[in-house]
Design a protein around this motif. Structure first.
Motif, mmCIF file in Angstrom:
data_model
loop_
_atom_site.group_PDB
_atom_site.id
_atom_site.type_symbol
_atom_site.label_atom_id
_atom_site.label_comp_id
_atom_site.label_asym_id
_atom_site.label_seq_id
_atom_site.Cartn_x
_atom_site.Cartn_y
_atom_site.Cartn_z
ATOM 1 N N THR A 1 -82.138 7.142 -26.727
ATOM 2 C CA THR A 1 -82.238 7.777 -28.034
ATOM 3 C C THR A 1 -83.071 6.868 -28.946
ATOM 4 N N LYS A 2 -83.515 7.420 -30.045
ATOM 5 C CA LYS A 2 -84.250 6.591 -31.017
ATOM 6 C C LYS A 2 -83.345 5.495 -31.564
ATOM 7 N N LYS A 3 -82.045 5.795 -31.696
ATOM 8 C CA LYS A 3 -81.098 4.788 -32.169
ATOM 9 C C LYS A 3 -81.018 3.630 -31.169
ATOM 10 N N ASN A 4 -81.022 3.940 -29.864
ATOM 11 C CA ASN A 4 -81.009 2.882 -28.851
ATOM 12 C C ASN A 4 -82.203 1.948 -29.039
ATOM 13 N N ILE A 5 -83.377 2.511 -29.229
ATOM 14 C CA ILE A 5 -84.592 1.708 -29.375
ATOM 15 C C ILE A 5 -84.548 0.902 -30.672
ATOM 16 N N LYS A 6 -84.117 1.540 -31.754
ATOM 17 C CA LYS A 6 -84.030 0.833 -33.034
ATOM 18 C C LYS A 6 -83.031 -0.318 -32.956
ATOM 19 N N ASP A 7 -81.875 -0.097 -32.298
ATOM 20 C CA ASP A 7 -80.886 -1.168 -32.125
ATOM 21 C C ASP A 7 -81.470 -2.325 -31.314
ATOM 22 N N LEU A 8 -82.201 -1.992 -30.244
ATOM 23 C CA LEU A 8 -82.824 -3.043 -29.428
ATOM 24 C C LEU A 8 -83.782 -3.884 -30.254
ATOM 25 N N LEU A 9 -84.598 -3.231 -31.061
ATOM 26 C CA LEU A 9 -85.597 -3.957 -31.848
ATOM 27 C C LEU A 9 -84.958 -4.743 -32.997
ATOM 28 N N ASN B 1 -72.005 2.362 -16.635
ATOM 29 C CA ASN B 1 -72.186 2.202 -18.079
ATOM 30 C C ASN B 1 -72.569 0.756 -18.361
ATOM 31 N N ALA B 2 -73.424 0.544 -19.350
ATOM 32 C CA ALA B 2 -73.842 -0.813 -19.711
ATOM 33 C C ALA B 2 -74.485 -0.799 -21.087
ATOM 34 N N LYS B 3 -74.554 -1.970 -21.680
ATOM 35 C CA LYS B 3 -75.371 -2.161 -22.873
ATOM 36 C C LYS B 3 -76.749 -2.572 -22.390
ATOM 37 N N LEU B 4 -77.738 -2.404 -23.240
ATOM 38 C CA LEU B 4 -79.074 -2.924 -22.957
ATOM 39 C C LEU B 4 -79.329 -4.052 -23.932
ATOM 40 N N LYS B 5 -80.047 -5.058 -23.485
ATOM 41 C CA LYS B 5 -80.451 -6.107 -24.408
ATOM 42 C C LYS B 5 -81.824 -6.606 -24.031
ATOM 43 N N LEU B 6 -82.453 -7.278 -24.981
ATOM 44 C CA LEU B 6 -83.756 -7.875 -24.744
ATOM 45 C C LEU B 6 -83.554 -9.343 -24.390
ATOM 46 N N VAL B 7 -84.050 -9.732 -23.223
ATOM 47 C CA VAL B 7 -84.002 -11.114 -22.771
ATOM 48 C C VAL B 7 -85.446 -11.539 -22.539
ATOM 49 N N ASN B 8 -85.912 -12.495 -23.330
ATOM 50 C CA ASN B 8 -87.323 -12.917 -23.268
ATOM 51 C C ASN B 8 -88.262 -11.719 -23.415
ATOM 52 N N ASN B 9 -87.898 -10.813 -24.343
ATOM 53 C CA ASN B 9 -88.677 -9.611 -24.653
ATOM 54 C C ASN B 9 -88.773 -8.617 -23.495
ATOM 55 N N LYS B 10 -87.844 -8.713 -22.546
ATOM 56 C CA LYS B 10 -87.776 -7.761 -21.432
ATOM 57 C C LYS B 10 -86.421 -7.077 -21.463
ATOM 58 N N LEU B 11 -86.388 -5.824 -21.041
ATOM 59 C CA LEU B 11 -85.162 -5.040 -21.019
ATOM 60 C C LEU B 11 -84.242 -5.510 -19.904
ATOM 61 N N MET C 1 -90.726 2.679 -35.202
ATOM 62 C CA MET C 1 -89.418 2.496 -34.608
ATOM 63 C C MET C 1 -88.788 1.174 -35.035
ATOM 64 N N GLY C 2 -89.641 0.151 -35.192
ATOM 65 C CA GLY C 2 -89.130 -1.160 -35.549
ATOM 66 C C GLY C 2 -90.206 -2.218 -35.408
ATOM 67 N N VAL C 3 -89.779 -3.474 -35.445
ATOM 68 C CA VAL C 3 -90.698 -4.609 -35.395
ATOM 69 C C VAL C 3 -90.715 -5.201 -33.979
#
Length: 87
Positions: A41-49, A69-79, A1-3
């Protein structure tokens, strides 16, 4: 999926979640497949990574059942949610 943002190893689909291949070396990074009533979606996960955030995702549900509705982001490696600014 990503790194993995924590240890730079690969993140794979583990069935019920996405997890880092470095877990045997002590990496604890995981991402759920579903959160607040929304399946990613897989795209959501790939975008996050890749970008540390997603585009706007519609159809989350609050604990009280209210849709939002919202965006998701990684903050200190947490969703985390990233809410759009109201206009």
């Amino acid at each position: 999926m990503g790194v993995c943002p924590q240890c730079q190893k690969n993140v794979l689909d583990k069935g019920k979640f996405y997890g880092c291949t470095g877990y045997r070396e002590g990496c604890t990074f995981t991402l759920p497949k579903k959160w607040s009533g929304k399946t990613f979606t897989k795209k959501n996960i790939k975008d996050l990574l890749l970008k540390q955030e997603t585009s706007l995702i519609k159809g989350f549900k609050s604990k009280k059942g209210t849709p939002f509705n919202a965006k998701l982001k990684l903050v200190n490696n947490k969703l985390a949610f990233d809410f759009p600014n109201p206009k």
